[in-house]
Design an enzyme around this catalytic site. Structure first.
Site, PDB file in Angstrom:
ATOM      1  N   GLU A   1      -5.664   1.911  -8.743  1.00 19.05           N
ATOM      2  CA  GLU A   1      -4.824   1.295  -7.812  1.00 19.05           C
ATOM      3  C   GLU A   1      -4.415  -0.102  -8.492  1.00 19.05           C
ATOM      4  O   GLU A   1      -5.300  -1.074  -8.398  1.00 19.05           O
ATOM      5  CB  GLU A   1      -5.127   1.043  -6.337  1.00 19.05           C
TER       6      GLU A   1
ATOM      7  N   CYS B   1       0.804  -1.172   0.006  1.00 15.96           N
ATOM      8  CA  CYS B   1      -0.041   0.050  -0.067  1.00 15.96           C
ATOM      9  C   CYS B   1       0.881   1.088  -0.055  1.00 15.96           C
ATOM     10  O   CYS B   1       0.288   2.290  -0.468  1.00 15.96           O
ATOM     11  CB  CYS B   1      -0.718  -0.001   1.487  1.00 15.96           C
TER      12      CYS B   1
END
Ligand code: NAD
Length: 498
Positions: free
Chosen positions: A382, A281
């Site tokens: 993402e 992340c």
């Protein structure tokens, strides 16, 4: 085939629902393991065990709690290699990277060892004549953690060591894709002397998660995972009256100013974009090249990308392992395949990469996309794979505007030798964690971790002081010990300090 079951009340508990999910070895593509999926009744059993344990754990002395945590720290330290091997076998990341994850998790256990210092209350004497006020923090009760696949040891350790150090009991629902490391963490905690029921692990899918969110005896929920699920978790937990922190996804930008050392920047971009195959992340997924740095920087990154060694995580020669599943690998590849049609220049195409002897593994090579339009899917989504986008900006102002327009705000970094520019950046950028010549600014255990915007739903960051706040509630005690002869008489007015 190995089965990963539940850990409830201090012991292994076999799955009773009859439902299991597959766990793959991403380097071979083989399904070596299955994981039990908990039913509502099994989740309830874990919550009951935690509730029962809370009755005593919540009052166990700080000295005893700390002693167990120190012992746990020692055991984890002694089992680093074993835990890292479990991670590599189910996640795919290379062993050295898995060891790094264990080390960063250990930092939080070390923080938990110093819980006595963190839980020291506040006392004000003589706030009014003969009156003292004390502020203390107390545990919440049973709290739950729901964690993602990409850090199967570290992210659970962001949560439960702090929660249990504060006197709570914990129910963990790890990712169903790589559950073995979490299970081992619970087993070692029992070996360290943690009383039965203080730390429980229920494996499962949405059924287990939803039950935790609805269960009336769960006081708080910590979640780390993708943005859509984080948003869902926050809404549902609030609907059921729970305290919640839900950390979501990211698209982290690394801004490179023209005065930066471009070799240093290129090394860092490579490490931060392709480490753990981009499944972090805090991975850098966008480099914003300012002014005329773009061409040279892209060339330096491409040269380095060509030299990366990709292979199974348990081979010490590998620098990057496979992705978590075949489906995810194919999805990542689709972003690269679609990039040119959406206006990007595909400088390095890593799709279709195969590792000899591991043809069924979920491998993909690294990709580098240049001049990526902000409208392209590769920029907007993402990707969570080894795909680095480079975006060009004329000026610092244009670059910061671009970064601040992102819907995410997890981590970001600036590469420069100009202290003034770096200072401006740290104040102006809209993200929760900022690196200055540091590409992956994951805070140390005694500072808290968390993003802004769609990267975190909730008020408090995770671990550090925020973690202690999240897992405790405040109580303020106002005290007077009147002298035997002291009289207040009858006075219905609102109490005033004097
Ligand atoms: P995910 O959201 O798919 O899963 C996370 C957890 O939620 C798992 O335990 C899973 O079982 C559960 N879950 C999945 N779908 C659900 C549903 N519909 N209802 C209820 N529960 C559900 O995330 P992932 O793919 O395991 O992890 C990768 C994501 O996590 C990435 O987006 C990454 O950026 C993010 N992440 C964020 C941080 C952070 O600190 N912000 C850290 C690590 C990972």
């Amino acid at each position: 085939m190995k089965t990963v079951n539940h850990w409830i009340g201090g012991k292994p508990v076999e799955g009773a629902s009859g439902e299991y999910g597959p766990v793959y070895n991403p380097a071979t593509g083989a399904q070596d393991t299955r994981v039990a999926f908990a039913s509502v009744a099994e989740v309830d059993a874990a919550v009951s065990a935690a509730q029962e344990a809370f009755a005593s754990w919540g009052t166990v002395s700080l000295a005893k709690r700390t002693a167990i945590l120190y012992k746990y720290r020692e055991l984890l330290d002694a089992h680093r290699d074993e835990i890292a091997a479990l991670i590599t076998a189910e996640h795919g990341k290379v062993h050295s990277d898995a060891l790094g994850e264990v080390a960063r998790g250990l930092e939080i256990v070390e923080l938990a060892c110093s819980i006595a210092e963190k839980l020291k209350g506040e006392l004000s004497t003589q706030v009014s004549t003969g009156v003292d006020v004390a502020s203390i923090r107390q545990p919440l009760g049973v709290v739950a953690g729901i964690t993602p696949f990409n850090f199967p040891a570290m992210v659970p350790m962001w949560m439960f060591p702090v929660a249990i150090a504060c006197g709570n009991t914990f129910v963990l629902k790890p990712s169903e894709k790589d559950p073995s490391a979490s299970w081992r963490l619970a087993e070692l905690a029992a070996e360290a002397g943690l009383p039965d029921g203080v730390l429980n692990v229920v494996n499962g899918n949405k059924v287990a998660v939803d039950r935790l969110l609805e269960h009336p005896d769960i006081a708080a929920v910590s979640f780390v995972g993708s943005t859509p699920i984080a948003r869902y978790i926050q809404a549902k937990a609030i609907e059921h009256g729970k305290r919640v922190q839900a950390l979501g996804g990211a698209k982290n930008h690394m801004l490179v100013l023209p005065d930066a050392d471009l070799d240093f920047a290129a090394d860092n971009a490579i490490n931060a974009a392709y480490g753990s195959a981009g499944e972090r992340c805090m991975a850098v997924s966008v480099v914003v090249a300012v002014g005329d740095t773009g061409d040279e920087l892209v060339k330096k990154i491409a040269d380095r990308a060509a030299r990366l060694r990709i292979g199974p995580g348990d081979d010490p020669a590998s620098e990057m392992g496979p992705l978590i599943t075949k489906e995810h690998r194919d999805k990542v590849a689709s972003y690269v395949h679609g990039a040119a049609a959406q206006g990007a220049e595909v400088v390095v195409d890593g799709t279709g990469y195969a590792v000899e002897g591991h043809e069924n593994g979920f491998f993909i090579g690294v990709s580098l996309l240049d001049k990526v339009p902000t409208t392209a899917d590769a920029y907007r989504d993402e990707i969570f794979g080894p795909v680095l986008c480079v975006v060009r900006a004329e000026t610092y102002d244009e670059a910061i505007e671009l970064i601040n327009s992102s819907k995410w705000g997890n981590g970001t970094a600036i590469f420069t030798r100009d202290g003034g520019a770096a200072r401006r950046f740290q104040l102006e950028v809209e993200a929760g964690m900022v690196g200055i010549n540091v590409p992956i600014p994951v805070p140390v255990g005694y500072h808290s971790f968390g993003g802004w915007k769609d990267s975190l739903f909730g008020d408090q960051h995770i671990y550090g002081n925020d973690g202690v706040q999240f897992y405790t509630r405040g109580k303020v005690i106002t005290t007077r010990w009147p002298a035997p002869s002291e009289e207040v008489g009858i006075n219905l007015g609102f109490p005033k300090n004097h």
